[in-house]
Design an enzyme around this catalytic site. Structure first.
Site, PDB file in Angstrom:
ATOM      1  N   HIS A   2      22.501  43.144 133.661  1.00 13.09           N
ATOM      2  CA  HIS A   2      22.553  42.881 135.113  1.00 13.09           C
ATOM      3  C   HIS A   2      22.355  44.313 136.646  1.00 13.09           C
ATOM      4  O   HIS A   2      22.593  43.723 137.249  1.00 13.09           O
ATOM      5  CB  HIS A   2      23.742  42.463 136.201  1.00 13.09           C
ATOM      6  CG  HIS A   2      23.488  40.725 135.396  1.00 13.09           C
ATOM      7  ND1 HIS A   2      23.300  40.313 134.076  1.00 13.09           N
ATOM      8  CD2 HIS A   2      22.971  39.337 135.459  1.00 13.09           C
ATOM      9  CE1 HIS A   2      23.810  38.877 133.676  1.00 13.09           C
ATOM     10  NE2 HIS A   2      22.825  38.615 135.092  1.00 13.09           N
ATOM     11  N   GLU A  34       9.761  34.150 133.008  1.00 12.97           N
ATOM     12  CA  GLU A  34       9.425  34.704 133.567  1.00 12.97           C
ATOM     13  C   GLU A  34       8.068  35.266 133.497  1.00 12.97           C
ATOM     14  O   GLU A  34       6.875  35.164 134.187  1.00 12.97           O
ATOM     15  CB  GLU A  34       9.972  36.345 133.505  1.00 12.97           C
ATOM     16  CG  GLU A  34      11.418  36.153 133.803  1.00 12.97           C
ATOM     17  CD  GLU A  34      12.329  34.791 133.456  1.00 12.97           C
ATOM     18  OE1 GLU A  34      12.110  34.840 132.155  1.00 12.97           O
ATOM     19  OE2 GLU A  34      13.432  34.607 133.871  1.00 12.97           O
TER      20      GLU A  34
HETATM   21  C1  TPP Z   1      15.145  35.999 130.717  1.00  8.89           C
HETATM   22  C2  TPP Z   1      15.981  35.089 132.073  1.00  8.89           C
HETATM   23  N1  TPP Z   1      15.921  35.009 132.826  1.00  8.89           N
HETATM   24  C3  TPP Z   1      17.107  34.810 133.939  1.00  8.89           C
HETATM   25  C4  TPP Z   1      17.873  34.414 133.601  1.00  8.89           C
HETATM   26  C5  TPP Z   1      19.109  33.912 134.142  1.00  8.89           C
HETATM   27  N2  TPP Z   1      19.948  32.946 133.828  1.00  8.89           N
HETATM   28  C6  TPP Z   1      21.224  33.046 132.891  1.00  8.89           C
HETATM   29  S1  TPP Z   1      21.688  31.462 132.422  1.00  8.89           S
HETATM   30  C7  TPP Z   1      20.498  30.669 133.097  1.00  8.89           C
HETATM   31  C8  TPP Z   1      20.115  29.052 133.070  1.00  8.89           C
HETATM   32  C9  TPP Z   1      20.105  28.985 132.021  1.00  8.89           C
HETATM   33  O1  TPP Z   1      19.933  27.422 131.521  1.00  8.89           O
HETATM   34  P1  TPP Z   1      20.595  26.488 130.203  1.00  8.89           P
HETATM   35  O2  TPP Z   1      19.515  27.229 129.300  1.00  8.89           O
HETATM   36  O3  TPP Z   1      20.027  25.385 130.598  1.00  8.89           O
HETATM   37  O4  TPP Z   1      21.731  26.620 129.633  1.00  8.89           O
HETATM   38  P2  TPP Z   1      23.398  27.307 129.937  1.00  8.89           P
HETATM   39  O5  TPP Z   1      23.858  27.684 131.283  1.00  8.89           O
HETATM   40  O6  TPP Z   1      22.846  25.410 130.874  1.00  8.89           O
HETATM   41  O7  TPP Z   1      23.674  26.589 128.799  1.00  8.89           O
HETATM   42  C10 TPP Z   1      19.274  31.603 133.973  1.00  8.89           C
HETATM   43  C11 TPP Z   1      17.950  31.558 134.122  1.00  8.89           C
HETATM   44  C12 TPP Z   1      17.929  35.347 131.954  1.00  8.89           C
HETATM   45  N3  TPP Z   1      19.918  35.181 131.658  1.00  8.89           N
HETATM   46  N4  TPP Z   1      17.058  35.698 131.726  1.00  8.89           N
END
Ligand code: TPP
Ligand code: MG
Lengths: 418, 379
Positions: free
Chosen positions: A210, A140
């Site tokens: 959220h 972000e």
């Molecule tokens: C700062 C922030 N940005 C966006 C999100 C939304 N978000 C939640 S999970 C995710 C993907 C994360 O992927 P990864 O780190 O690969 O973990 P995985 O879900 O594959 O375990 C996103 C974009 C968030 N929770 N926090």
């Protein structure tokens, strides 16, 4: 006065006493069957929404931007078409126009090339190419800073932060860089071509990360604009105005309205001016000011005031039922339209402000202070705020955390009978 | 814009790997006859690990029958718990958000087997198994997801917000937990305790700036922290190759060494955890441990960590299919009962809306414990 206030206080306590019992049923966002007391307005039936072509193309303040508008000024409405859209489709439509008309415009953010979590960018990558609509890594602060750089080169940068709750990692870039860019370069640089979109406000069960409404955190960031639309037409017109505004804009989209708010939306290119509040219902006894999702709760509350459903009857004094309430959508939160609000409160003598964010540090505090100063001698009651509580957004009690129609009705009754 | 097009196409091109990591769940072989009573040695596939600026862990691992069977049972319990959560979510009994770790059980169960209760773990939102394994209960997790009083955070947070004394959450803001992990490790070092911190994050999260900031602090101060990247190939919709200029997450620590490990074979996971724990406790500073894993059980059954372990147990003659089925049944019954108990727990007290915001007994801002609370209690 003491007496009336006491009565109001009692009424309020009783009203809130039945809150739990009725809140769920009268949440205008609920999908339960209509209450026994009759139909109350909901988002689906709201008169705030423009559901015919004719009313849509006559949206107040609408400013057409296509060629037809300039060549035939006498007849700008003739041949205007509308299409039924919900809010996310209207947001998409605005971005599609921006990409079509402006070769420098690009859209970027987490998963936006796949349409994004709320489908606002659905199909745009296919239509305009992956080099113009592209996914960023999870970053972000990087997204905001990258957008600032792009915009400072004069390119139109439309960034998406996946949820308003995730804007905080980008806070520094937005507040210290984007907002101050023009000032600290003595006017040589600006990042007006930057627009950051993010879904905001609650959905009823989003919980801590959220359902937040972070607009208040940006109130001290002069140089920045904050815009929150209430409906599809507004979203399209305000987003196009934001994208083209020569200042950086944070555009917060109430996520519960993405699907539930539906209007006939003009298909042409148009803008709705920033910095202007809109009087939705004129009135003379009390000004009810809000933005985004709570507008619909305000509409429900006003309907309850004029014709209270049977169980509420005893709590709404008959003398107040014919009160004329002026309902205003603030639309641009920063800089806010102080003239329209001052003019209204000078006429009505009463102001109730409704927002979903917590009260302390919320936008309502700023508006109250300014209006109390400007309208002091005209005020018949203290400015009243109906807001989220000073707690994180709780998972189980989210419906009680956000202002609902009963809390708004309660505040209106109290302020009218002060 | 043309330049952007060039950049993105270059980004998406894959750099060929020197030698790919093994990601099957069932490639470990017996190195001696399996024993029912004594520890015995097995040998991991030679491509179970890759190393950066260090050596790979040894491939020979001592295991016991009891250890393998109890891991099997635990992995099944975790899978059943996540499946039950999924069902509750689909019934809309769980609101908010609910991220499941189905397919990644080898990481959570294997990690717990390689550390001690005094070590510390912190992770992102895919946290349910860790919460149970680090001292919580299945009932406590499910009740939290349901937002009930019996939840491990008293129903106040939900899925992403679960803690135990040695497990620092459950963190919903992607990447935020990683520098927190560095701070936890600093406290451990300061107290001169022989314990480690496992700070976990995903392949997507690895691109957040604060992850790199945490790396730098940890190396600068030689903190006893293992940065664990659970690489399940995707961050929401975006693949690792499209989010990361260098998807070899174990090499992203600059001066910090790294190990990449097969995250589908629980024996490899446990070995990698023991190895990295020794590393940070010997005062060599932080290390990165990347587990290559799959969301939702992967693409084939050789990529299901539970089926992999089941195969070892059966092929090495440690238990029959029927005996394992019995364990699975027990796990299911345990989860079913936990679900029922969690469902029976009431939603939080109304007054709990305004507790725990400040330290108990401290006053919240006026609109919390003042007027509004009185009004709230009239509901
Ligand atoms: C700062 C922030 N940005 C966006 C999100 C939304 N978000 C939640 S999970 C995710 C993907 C994360 O992927 P990864 O780190 O690969 O973990 P995985 O879900 O594959 O375990 C996103 C974009 C968030 N929770 N926090
Ligand atoms: Mg991932």
């Amino acid at each position: 006065m003491f007496n009336t206030s006491n009565i109001a206080h009692l009424t309020r306590r009783r009203l809130l006493g039945i809150n739990a019992q009725f809140a769920r049923r009268w949440q205008s966002t609920g999908s339960e069957p209509p209450p026994a007391g009759g139909h109350l307005p909901s988002i689906a039936t709201s008169t705030i929404l423009r559901s015919t072509r004719d009313s849509a193309i006559r949206t107040p303040g609408i400013h057409w931007l296509d060629e037809g508008a300039s060549t035939t000024p006498g007849n700008v409405l003739a041949g205007r078409e509308t299409r039924k859209m919900n809010l996310y489709q209207a947001v998409r439509d605005a971005m599609s126009i921006a990409l079509t008309k402006d070769d420098t415009a690009v859209i970027f953010g987490e998963d936006v090339a796949f349409g994004g979590v709320f489908r606002c960018t659905m199909g745009l990558a296919e239509e305009f190419g992956r080099e113009r609509v592209f996914n960023t890594p999870l970053t972000e602060q990087g997204i905001a800073g990258f957008g600032i750089g792009l915009a400072s080169m004069g390119h139109t940068a439309i960034a998406e932060i996946q949820f308003a709750d995730y804007i905080f990692p980008a806070f520094d870039q937005i507040v210290n860089e984007a907002a101050k860019h023009r000032f600290r370069s003595g006017g040589q640089f600006g990042v007006g071509a930057l627009t950051i979109r993010c879904p905001t406000m609650s959905v009823g069960h989003g919980g801590l990360y959220h359902s937040q409404s972070p607009e208040g955190y940006f109130m001290g960031a002069s140089g920045l604009k904050i815009v929150i639309p209430r409906s599809p037409i507004q979203a399209k017109g305000l987003l196009l105005a934001s994208i083209r505004d020569p200042n950086p804009v944070i555009f917060m989209e109430p996520k519960i309205l993405y699907r539930s708010a539906v209007e006939q939306v003009p298909v042409d290119d148009f803008e709705i001016p920033l910095g202007k509040a809109e009087v939705l219902v004129p009135g003379s006894d009390l000004t009810l000011l809000t933005w985004g999702t709570p507008l619909y709760h305000c509409e429900t509350a006003l309907s309850m005031l004029s014709s209270p459903p049977a169980p509420l009857g005893p709590h709404v004094p008959a003398s107040l039922r014919s009160a004329k309430i002026e309902l205003i959508d603030l639309r641009t939160i920063l800089p806010w339209d102080v003239d329209t609000i001052t003019e209204s409160v000078n006429r009505t003598g009463r102001l109730v402000i409704v927002h979903e964010a917590s009260r302390t540090g919320g936008v309502g505090g700023e508006i109250s202070a300014e209006i109390q100063k400007r309208c002091f001698l005209k005020l018949n009651a203290p400015v009243k705020r109906v807001t989220g509580w000073d707690t994180p957004v709780p998972m189980q009690y989210e419906k009680f955390f956000i202002p609902d129609p009963l809390r708004i009705l309660d505040a209106v009754v109290e302020t009218l009978s002060y | 814009m043309a330049s952007l097009a060039r950049i993105s196409s270059r980004l998406s091109r894959r750099i060929p790997l020197a030698r790919a990591i093994q990601t099957s769940a069932d490639t470990t072989q017996l190195a001696q006859d399996a024993s029912h009573s004594e520890p015995f040695t097995v040998k991991l596939h030679e491509d179970s690990f890759r190393a950066y600026r260090t050596e790979i862990p040894g491939l020979e691992v001592q295991v016991t029958k009891d250890g393998l069977l109890s891991m099997y049972k635990e992995m099944n319990s975790m899978r059943r718990m996540e499946m039950a959560s999924d069902a509750l979510y689909k019934q809309k009994l769980i609101r908010g958000f609910c991220h499941l770790a189905i397919g990644q059980e080898a990481v959570s169960v294997g990690l717990e087997r390689g550390i001690t209760p005094e070590d510390r773990v912190i992770t992102a939102y895919r946290c349910h198994p860790f919460a149970v394994l680090r001292g919580g209960t299945i009932k406590g997790v499910i009740a939290e997801l349901l937002g009930r009083q019996a939840g491990m955070s008293h129903g106040k947070g939900g899925s992403m917000h679960i803690f135990t004394p040695s497990f620092f959450g459950g963190n919903g803001i992607v990447g935020a937990q990683v520098p927190v992990g560095a701070g936890i490790a600093f406290a451990q070092k300061y107290m001169e305790k022989p314990v480690a911190t496992y700070a976990m994050y995903g392949d997507g999260a690895s691109n957040q700036g604060q992850v790199f900031e945490a790396f730098n602090m940890a190396k600068l101060w030689d903190l006893p922290v293992v940065f664990v990247c659970e690489n399940n190939k995707y961050g929401m919709g975006t693949s690792a190759e499209r989010s990361s200029s260098n998807p070899e997450y174990f090499t992203r620590g600059d001066k910090i060494p790294g190990i990449q490990a097969n995250g589908m074979d629980i024996i490899a996971v446990k070995k990698a955890v023991e190895h990295t724990r020794e590393w940070v406790l010997s005062g060599k500073g932080p290390i990165i441990l990347e587990f290559v894993t799959y969301r939702y059980g992967g693409h084939s059954s050789t990529q299901d960590p539970i089926r992999g372990l089941q195969r070892y147990i059966e092929e090495w003659g440690l238990a029959t299919e029927e005996e394992l089925k019995k364990l699975d049944k027990e796990a299911k019954a345990e989860v079913d009962q936990a679900v029922e108990e969690a469902k029976a727990s009431p939603i939080p007290f109304e007054h709990d809306l305004w507790t725990d915001i400040y330290y108990n007994g401290y006053r919240a801002p006026i609109h919390c414990v003042g007027v509004s609370v009185k009004r709230f209690t009239t509901i």
